[in-house]
Write a protein that holds these residues in place. Structure first.
Motif, PDB file in Angstrom:
ATOM      1  N   LEU A  12       0.825  -1.135  -0.009  1.00 12.36           N
ATOM      2  CA  LEU A  12      -0.023   0.134  -0.122  1.00 12.36           C
ATOM      3  C   LEU A  12       0.866   1.317   0.032  1.00 12.36           C
ATOM      4  O   LEU A  12       0.577   2.075  -0.774  1.00 12.36           O
ATOM      5  N   MET A  15       2.259   1.761  -3.526  1.00 14.26           N
ATOM      6  CA  MET A  15       1.140   2.329  -4.613  1.00 14.26           C
ATOM      7  C   MET A  15       0.963   3.839  -4.158  1.00 14.26           C
ATOM      8  O   MET A  15       0.693   4.554  -4.936  1.00 14.26           O
ATOM      9  N   ALA A  16       0.860   4.208  -2.826  1.00 19.66           N
ATOM     10  CA  ALA A  16       0.351   5.424  -2.467  1.00 19.66           C
ATOM     11  C   ALA A  16       1.613   6.404  -2.977  1.00 19.66           C
ATOM     12  O   ALA A  16       1.260   7.549  -3.129  1.00 19.66           O
ATOM     13  N   LEU A  22      -2.113   6.442  -9.415  1.00 22.94           N
ATOM     14  CA  LEU A  22      -3.483   6.309  -8.722  1.00 22.94           C
ATOM     15  C   LEU A  22      -4.601   7.242  -9.330  1.00 22.94           C
ATOM     16  O   LEU A  22      -5.648   6.740  -9.481  1.00 22.94           O
ATOM     17  N   LEU A  56      -7.762  -1.803 -11.942  1.00 28.03           N
ATOM     18  CA  LEU A  56      -7.211  -2.771 -10.859  1.00 28.03           C
ATOM     19  C   LEU A  56      -6.172  -3.763 -11.504  1.00 28.03           C
ATOM     20  O   LEU A  56      -5.111  -4.091 -10.576  1.00 28.03           O
ATOM     21  N   SER A  63       2.363  -3.683  -9.517  1.00 32.54           N
ATOM     22  CA  SER A  63       2.577  -4.232  -8.172  1.00 32.54           C
ATOM     23  C   SER A  63       3.377  -5.553  -7.883  1.00 32.54           C
ATOM     24  O   SER A  63       4.464  -5.447  -7.215  1.00 32.54           O
ATOM     25  N   THR A  94      -7.964  -4.094  -0.937  1.00 35.07           N
ATOM     26  CA  THR A  94      -8.246  -2.999  -0.351  1.00 35.07           C
ATOM     27  C   THR A  94      -8.351  -1.626  -1.293  1.00 35.07           C
ATOM     28  O   THR A  94      -9.191  -0.825  -1.234  1.00 35.07           O
ATOM     29  N   ILE A  95      -7.433  -1.650  -1.871  1.00 34.17           N
ATOM     30  CA  ILE A  95      -7.401  -0.336  -3.064  1.00 34.17           C
ATOM     31  C   ILE A  95      -8.692  -0.562  -3.800  1.00 34.17           C
ATOM     32  O   ILE A  95      -9.183   0.562  -4.325  1.00 34.17           O
ATOM     33  N   LEU A  99     -11.375   1.819  -4.581  1.00 33.18           N
ATOM     34  CA  LEU A  99     -11.718   2.692  -6.051  1.00 33.18           C
ATOM     35  C   LEU A  99     -13.073   2.520  -6.305  1.00 33.18           C
ATOM     36  O   LEU A  99     -13.571   3.445  -7.143  1.00 33.18           O
TER      37      LEU A  99
END
Length: 230
Positions: A12, A15-16, A22, A56, A63, A94-95, A99
């Motif tokens: 996470l 990705m952030a 994003l 995704l 990822s 979770t993402i 989303l």
């Protein structure tokens, strides 16, 4: 579970840091939705779900590719495939939920006379399928470009192939048409049951593919022996 959560947190954070990526992923389903909003109610909802799936899956692909560099070190530290695969899936799910929430709200307030519970189910299954789909491509294909092209082909076929054809059921997002028909056209429950079964099976099969592909890629480590800390 602590190690699984640690891998998920690291994914996470990774990705952030990619804020531009994003932002693109967040806006991609909106473009799909608006392209059909004017005169095709059913297609606009189905397209936004496919847009979520593409976004995704792409995030999962990148990822998984980014995680290759640190996986050997994590394995030496005692992390198993269950921790690494499970942690990345947890982060991506979770993402995906974060989303999909604003898009469910968009459909909820922009469209009328549809079964909103079924729409929420489509999006939940899309998240469940897309994360292992992207990770499977990252584990099987050596470079991100090949994975991106495969994603493009799959989503393109999903849009063009007649959903009534038997071959269409082999595509990972076939369930969006079945449940979407139930939600929008108010058909019988058979559409819902077929779509739910297909979505669950697709998620399970793709998760199994990720696990097997990861183990094959890592190869045996017969010369290593992990000694538990006392």
């Amino acid at each position: 579970m602590r190690r699984t959560y640690a891998v998920a947190e690291a994914a996470l954070r990774e990705m952030a840091r990619r804020r531009v990526v994003l932002a693109i992923l967040l806006l991609l389903p909106l473009a799909f939705y608006l392209s059909r909003r004017g005169d095709h109610l059913g297609q606009s909802i189905r397209f936004v779900c496919l847009g979520l799936g593409w976004a995704l899956s792409t995030a999962a692909l990148f990822s998984g590719s980014a995680g290759r560099a640190i996986e050997p070190r994590l394995r030496l530290s005692g992390y198993s495939g269950r921790h690494l695969v499970g942690g990345r899936l947890l982060a991506l799910w979770t993402i995906g939920l974060l989303l999909s929430t604003p898009y469910f709200l968009l459909v909820r307030f922009d469209q009328h006379d549809v079964r909103y519970g079924a729409i929420a189910l489509i999006m939940a299954l899309t998240v469940a399928v897309s994360a292992p789909f992207g990770l499977a491509l990252s584990a099987i294909l050596p470079r991100e470009l090949e994975g991106t092209l495969v994603l493009l082909v799959v989503v393109g076929l999903q849009m063009m192939v007649d959903p009534a054809d038997t071959a269409a059921r082999a595509l990972p997002y076939w369930f969006t048409r079945e449940i979407g028909t139930y939600a929008i056209d108010h058909t019988d429950r058979g559409y819902l049951d077929r779509g739910l079964l297909h979505g669950v099976l697709a998620a399970l099969v793709l998760t199994a593919v990720v696990t097997v592909a990861w183990r094959v890629r890592q190869g045996p480590r017969s010369h290593l022996e992990f000694v538990p800390l006392r």
